[in-house]
Design an enzyme around this catalytic site. Structure first.
Site, PDB file in Angstrom:
ATOM      1  N   HIS A  88       0.597  -1.232   0.043  1.00 49.58           N
ATOM      2  CA  HIS A  88       0.033  -0.021  -0.034  1.00 49.58           C
ATOM      3  C   HIS A  88       0.818   1.204  -0.078  1.00 49.58           C
ATOM      4  CE1 HIS A  88      -4.073   1.468  -0.156  1.00 49.58           C
ATOM      5  NE2 HIS A  88      -4.135   1.828   1.429  1.00 49.58           N
ATOM      6  N   ASN A 104      -5.595   7.243   4.484  1.00 49.87           N
ATOM      7  CA  ASN A 104      -6.765   7.804   4.289  1.00 49.87           C
ATOM      8  C   ASN A 104      -6.903   9.152   4.634  1.00 49.87           C
ATOM      9  OD1 ASN A 104      -6.753   7.527   7.077  1.00 49.87           O
ATOM     10  ND2 ASN A 104      -8.647   6.193   7.321  1.00 49.87           N
ATOM     11  N   ASN A 163      -8.309   5.153  -1.090  1.00 48.19           N
ATOM     12  CA  ASN A 163      -8.676   6.034  -0.170  1.00 48.19           C
ATOM     13  C   ASN A 163      -7.630   7.277  -0.067  1.00 48.19           C
ATOM     14  OD1 ASN A 163     -10.727   4.609   0.744  1.00 48.19           O
ATOM     15  ND2 ASN A 163      -9.509   3.200   2.250  1.00 48.19           N
TER      16      ASN A 163
END
Length: 215
Positions: A44, A94, A140
């Protein structure tokens, strides 16, 4: 002449704590590597890995400085007459947009001057694509940037990380580190991502266009 032949570095400017940074004579761009700051090395956070490779390519890998105004690590480099502000938010994915939006204010940049580099589940590892604005497509970090900048025009370099075979395993998959086999391929992927990014920025710097076709 190749892009690498056009690169030169300039660093050492202190970070101003009061008021926006003065604009340099040439064009200025912000390149933000999205990710979870405390989880670098995971799928990520591959956007941050690209930023680290970009800093090495521009010879500013030892120049990262914590910029408290932006809650991010920042390094400044040059590409020809353009100035690149490299940014790694020191926040979770996020809410990355808060760092990016604050940096836009500090460095006096519009949304179209900001590049976002992030992971892409729908592309296999090694597949890269430049997306010229538009929706977050479920990401996100990108969604946070769109919300905080109140714009979706930011160009994005999407770095494929592949998708797990089981749909319910996505969250764990993106937060895991790359496998040994993937890590062998990763240096080449990061270098290719860096080259694509620099070529795109250099083209826009020369032509002055907002969204040229990607190389």
């Amino acid at each position: 002449m190749t892009v690498s032949g056009l690169l030169w570095t300039r660093l050492g400017r202190g970070m101003s704590r009061a008021g926006p940074e003065p604009r340099p004579p040439g064009k200025r761009w912000l390149v933000a590597g999205l990710g979870n700051y405390g989880f670098q090395g995971t799928r990520h956070s591959v956007g941050m890995a690209v930023l680290n490779q970009l800093a090495k390519r521009l010879n500013v890998a030892d120049q990262w400085r914590r910029q408290r105004q932006c809650c991010a690590d920042v390094a400044i480099a040059c590409l020809g007459e353009a100035e690149l502000v490299l940014l790694k938010p020191r926040q979770l994915m996020n809410v990355n947009g808060h760092s990016v939006a604050q940096a836009a204010k500090v460095y006096q940049l519009a949304a179209e001057d900001i590049y976002l580099v992030h992971d892409e589940l729908d592309k296999p590892l090694g597949k890269l694509a430049m997306k010229l604005g538009g929706s977050a497509r479920g990401h996100n970090g990108v969604r946070s940037c769109i919300s905080c900048l109140n714009s979706d025009v930011m160009p994005r370099l999407r770095v494929g990380i592949g998708r797990p075979t089981h749909p319910g395993a996505v969250e764990r998959y993106v937060l895991d580190r790359f496998t040994a086999a993937e890590q062998e391929r990763l240096p080449q992927v990061l270098e290719q991502a860096t080259e694509l990014l620099l070529s795109h920025i250099h083209q826009r710097s020369l032509t002055g266009t907002t969204h040229p076709s990607p190389s």
